[in-house]
Design a protein around this motif. Structure first.
Motif, PDB file in Angstrom:
ATOM      1  N   GLY A 129      36.976  27.821 -50.624  1.00 22.20           N
ATOM      2  CA  GLY A 129      36.777  26.953 -49.637  1.00 22.20           C
ATOM      3  C   GLY A 129      37.758  26.824 -48.688  1.00 22.20           C
ATOM      4  O   GLY A 129      37.466  25.819 -47.889  1.00 22.20           O
ATOM      5  N   ASN A 130      38.656  27.572 -48.736  1.00 23.23           N
ATOM      6  CA  ASN A 130      39.777  27.616 -47.727  1.00 23.23           C
ATOM      7  C   ASN A 130      39.962  28.601 -46.887  1.00 23.23           C
ATOM      8  O   ASN A 130      40.770  29.054 -46.024  1.00 23.23           O
ATOM      9  N   LEU A 131      38.758  29.501 -46.738  1.00 23.85           N
ATOM     10  CA  LEU A 131      38.819  30.657 -45.838  1.00 23.85           C
ATOM     11  C   LEU A 131      37.572  30.127 -44.947  1.00 23.85           C
ATOM     12  O   LEU A 131      36.506  29.830 -45.550  1.00 23.85           O
ATOM     13  N   SER A 132      37.574  30.600 -43.659  1.00 27.44           N
ATOM     14  CA  SER A 132      36.253  30.515 -42.797  1.00 27.44           C
ATOM     15  C   SER A 132      35.507  31.642 -42.994  1.00 27.44           C
ATOM     16  O   SER A 132      35.968  32.620 -43.610  1.00 27.44           O
ATOM     17  N   ARG A 133      34.228  31.410 -42.398  1.00 29.60           N
ATOM     18  CA  ARG A 133      33.248  32.510 -42.691  1.00 29.60           C
ATOM     19  C   ARG A 133      33.769  33.955 -42.091  1.00 29.60           C
ATOM     20  O   ARG A 133      33.534  34.870 -42.719  1.00 29.60           O
ATOM     21  N   ASP A 134      34.516  33.600 -40.842  1.00 27.45           N
ATOM     22  CA  ASP A 134      34.896  35.011 -40.200  1.00 27.45           C
ATOM     23  C   ASP A 134      36.182  35.748 -40.929  1.00 27.45           C
ATOM     24  O   ASP A 134      36.212  36.934 -41.100  1.00 27.45           O
ATOM     25  N   GLU A 135      36.987  34.760 -41.729  1.00 31.33           N
ATOM     26  CA  GLU A 135      37.813  35.567 -42.514  1.00 31.33           C
ATOM     27  C   GLU A 135      37.633  36.126 -43.786  1.00 31.33           C
ATOM     28  O   GLU A 135      38.288  36.995 -44.332  1.00 31.33           O
ATOM     29  N   MET A 136      36.384  35.865 -44.325  1.00 31.73           N
ATOM     30  CA  MET A 136      35.767  36.242 -45.560  1.00 31.73           C
ATOM     31  C   MET A 136      35.640  37.664 -45.718  1.00 31.73           C
ATOM     32  O   MET A 136      35.814  38.307 -46.640  1.00 31.73           O
ATOM     33  N   HIS A 137      35.080  38.184 -44.388  1.00 33.07           N
ATOM     34  CA  HIS A 137      34.543  39.689 -44.583  1.00 33.07           C
ATOM     35  C   HIS A 137      35.495  40.635 -44.522  1.00 33.07           C
ATOM     36  O   HIS A 137      35.521  41.258 -45.544  1.00 33.07           O
ATOM     37  N   PRO A 138      36.717  40.301 -43.747  1.00 32.46           N
ATOM     38  CA  PRO A 138      37.937  41.219 -43.763  1.00 32.46           C
ATOM     39  C   PRO A 138      38.659  41.216 -45.272  1.00 32.46           C
ATOM     40  O   PRO A 138      39.169  42.304 -45.687  1.00 32.46           O
TER      41      PRO A 138
END
Lengths: 344, 277
Positions: free
Chosen positions: B129-138
């Motif tokens: 839970g400390n990554l935003s949705r946009d950060e997760m993909h990379p």
């Protein structure tokens, strides 16, 4: 893939059948409560393409029925009076889906009522009553199955996931419910309530009773699936990532129960329709003059009807495709119910 | 890593006299006790690999499950970075748990078969839970790359991957939480030889680049000797022999160790080839 195609096939059949019932106002030629006291227990009229002189007519027609000479309940075709079948005719008022006022009917006849499934003691059209009655019975079955499956899901998931004394308690309770003679339980429950309840109250009462009685089997099945699902490595792994119980249930465990639940629902719907019919047949269900499939058959309680008017059985025959549809769908779903079968 | 450096650095994991009993209730008569772990003690130092070797039923997996907090030990103590795991509240345990990740033996069973590779990889990140949705993909793409999987596998289902690819995916998923300890519970056993070697090399590369600590659980003494800095041989819930790999391989003292050693397949060229019929 074959299984998936079979499932869509059954679904198409069921949707078509339900559409007939859902749009009963359009498909039924008459109002289900409209009486024709002059013609009780009229046998089904036959549709003809050839008249008695052997001429072919593109438009099917029926002959009007008249009492046979010297008889008080035997009818014969009056070949002088042909009733051509008219499509898209204006007739009795109804509201499509209970909303749109309309007078359009799929078929009908001019100046004369046409009875394709015969009439009942009050001269009401059996076909119209069957279609309208399906609304009550099918909706009771579907809603009852929904309530049951939901209850079963909650109980089964709680028992399987938390285990221990909760599991023991809930499963013993389920066994008790499975062992109960539910038909007599229904009588007892119904007997507690005033005899003269309105159609709507009676309907919801039936649904509530069905839901309360049927949850045990789905609950046991769901418990089994949950028990095996929660021991799978990916559930362990997710727990290792810091997943909470709620997350595990929502994302991994409950989705695994979906096919079992769908199968159960498909099997329960016809069972519950039959239960509604049993209650209505015994006069404990939805009261007259509202038609339901049980009401339609309740006149068979009379011996004279039983032996003299064979067409009063017809509704039971026409229900079969509905039941077969649900059971076929159920067995196809069961084929695919293996919760984690690798899909190819 | 040498013995001297062990003394100066603190162990990452310390296990002291760990006991795990399962009680089996019989239909008639008394409760039967199964002693899965019967007083196990060891330490694992940062950046090293300890191999636990033993036959099936010797308690290896129970040990792994106790360390990963899937099972509560009956008695004994577990320390992770000087935090005792025994008296932890559920909330704190959840935090510690993320730093100890387990790789399962059967890679087919360790992923939700209805999820795509990307969903599987992002699950721990979502839970953390400390990554935003946009950060997760990379991040997921980077993880795939880290274990040598091509990034276009993202939309595949686990059933469409090979055994080796699945095990790489399992490692990538565990790495997502940047764990300090990776428990490999028979992680190579279900793979065939050449794939085993590839995954073993991947594990060693990751250890060198990330400074990971491994607990390698296996019945394969040869692979354990290849990967580990220290080997502990387990039998019937106890550690019967412990030492450096060379020592264990050349001078096995315990009967169990000798049996495990004899079970290692070897290419014996002195034997005549089978006669062709």
């Amino acid at each position: 893939m074959r299984g998936r195609r079979a499932i869509s096939g059954w679904l198409v059949v069921l949707v078509a059948l339900h559409a007939c019932v859902l749009f009963a106002g359009f498909f039924a030629p008459y109002d289900p409560t409209e009486q024709d006291r002059g013609r009780p227990y009229l046998p089904p009229m036959r549709l003809h393409f050839l008249d008695n002189r052997g001429h072919f007519h593109a438009r099917p027609f029926a002959y009007a029925l008249k009492l046979a000479e010297g008889s008080f309940d035997q009818y014969e075709e009056d070949t002088r009076r042909a009733l051509p079948l008219k499509f898209m005719v204006r007739g009795a008022n109804y509201r499509l889906l209970g909303l749109l006022p309309s007078r359009l009917h799929l078929f009908g006849a001019e100046n004369e009522r046409i009875y394709l499934l015969g009439s009942d003691a009050y001269g009401r059209d059996q076909l119209s009553r069957f279609l309208y009655g399906g609304r009550v019975s099918l909706f009771a079955g579907l809603l009852g199955a929904g309530v049951t499956v939901l209850l079963g899901l909650c109980v089964g998931a709680a028992a399987g996931y938390y285990g221990g004394w909760r599991d023991d308690l809930l499963m013993r309770l389920a066994e008790l419910f499975l062992a109960l003679p539910w038909l007599y339980l229904l009588f007892a429950l119904r007997a507690f309530l005033p005899l003269a309840v309105g159609p709507l109250e009676a309907f919801f009462l039936i649904v509530a009773v069905l839901g309360a009685v049927g949850w045990a089997r789905p609950a046991r099945l769901v418990r089994g699936v949950v028990l095996s699902a929660k021991e799978r490595d990916f559930v362990r792994a997710a727990r290792g990532f810091g997943a909470t119980d709620g997350y595990l249930l929502r994302r991994h465990i409950l989705p695994a129960t979906s096919s079992v639940l769908l199968t159960q629902a498909a099997i329960l719907v016809p069972q519950f329709i039959l239960a509604e019919m049993t209650l209505s047949f015994l006069g404990l269900g939805v009261p007259e003059p509202v038609p339901s499939w049980g009401n339609l058959l309740s006149s068979l309680q009379q011996y004279s009807v039983l032996v003299s008017y064979w067409w009063m059985y017809l509704p039971a025959l026409i229900m079969l495709p509905f039941f077969l549809g649900y059971l076929g769908l159920g067995s196809e779903l069961q084929e695919r119910a293996e919760p984690y079968k690798i899909e190819r | 890593m040498t013995a001297e450096s062990h003394e100066t650095s603190e162990p990452l994991v310390r296990v002291e006299n760990l006991v795990k009993h399962y009680s089996k209730r019989k239909l008639v008569g008394s409760v039967e006790e199964v002693r899965a772990l019967d007083g196990v003690s060891f330490s694992i130092f940062r950046g090293t690999t300890l191999a636990i070797v033993g036959e099936s039923g010797s308690g290896k997996s129970t040990l792994a499950f106790c360390l990963a907090c899937f099972e509560k030990p009956t008695s004994g103590n577990l320390w992770f970075e000087e935090t005792s795991l025994s008296g932890l509240k559920e909330k704190d345990r959840r935090v510690i748990r993320r730093q100890i990740q387990l790789i399962f033996q059967d890679p087919a069973n360790s992923f939700n078969p209805r999820w795509s590779v990307l969903e599987i990889l992002t699950e721990p990140l979502v839970l953390q839970g400390n990554l935003s949705r946009d950060e997760m993909h990379p991040r997921a793409q980077a993880l795939l790359e880290q274990v040598g999987l091509s990034s276009h596998l993202g939309e595949k289902l686990p059933s469409e991957l090979s055994g080796g690819q699945r095990q790489r995916l399992g490692i990538a998923r565990a790495l997502g939480l940047r764990p300090k300890l990776l428990i490999l519970d028979e992680a190579l056993s279900a793979l065939d030889c050449s794939v085993q070697a590839q995954i073993a090399n991947l594990l060693m590369e990751l250890q060198a680049s990330l400074g990971m600590t491994y607990l390698f659980i296996s019945h394969d003494l040869a692979m354990a000797a290849h990967l580990a800095d220290e080997i502990a041989v387990m039998s019937r819930g106890q550690i019967v022999e412990q030492g450096a790999p060379e020592e264990i391989l050349t001078h096995p003292e315990n009967r169990i160790t000798r049996e495990l050693l004899a079970a290692v397949p070897r290419l014996d060229l002195s034997r005549p080839p089978l006669a062709e019929s």
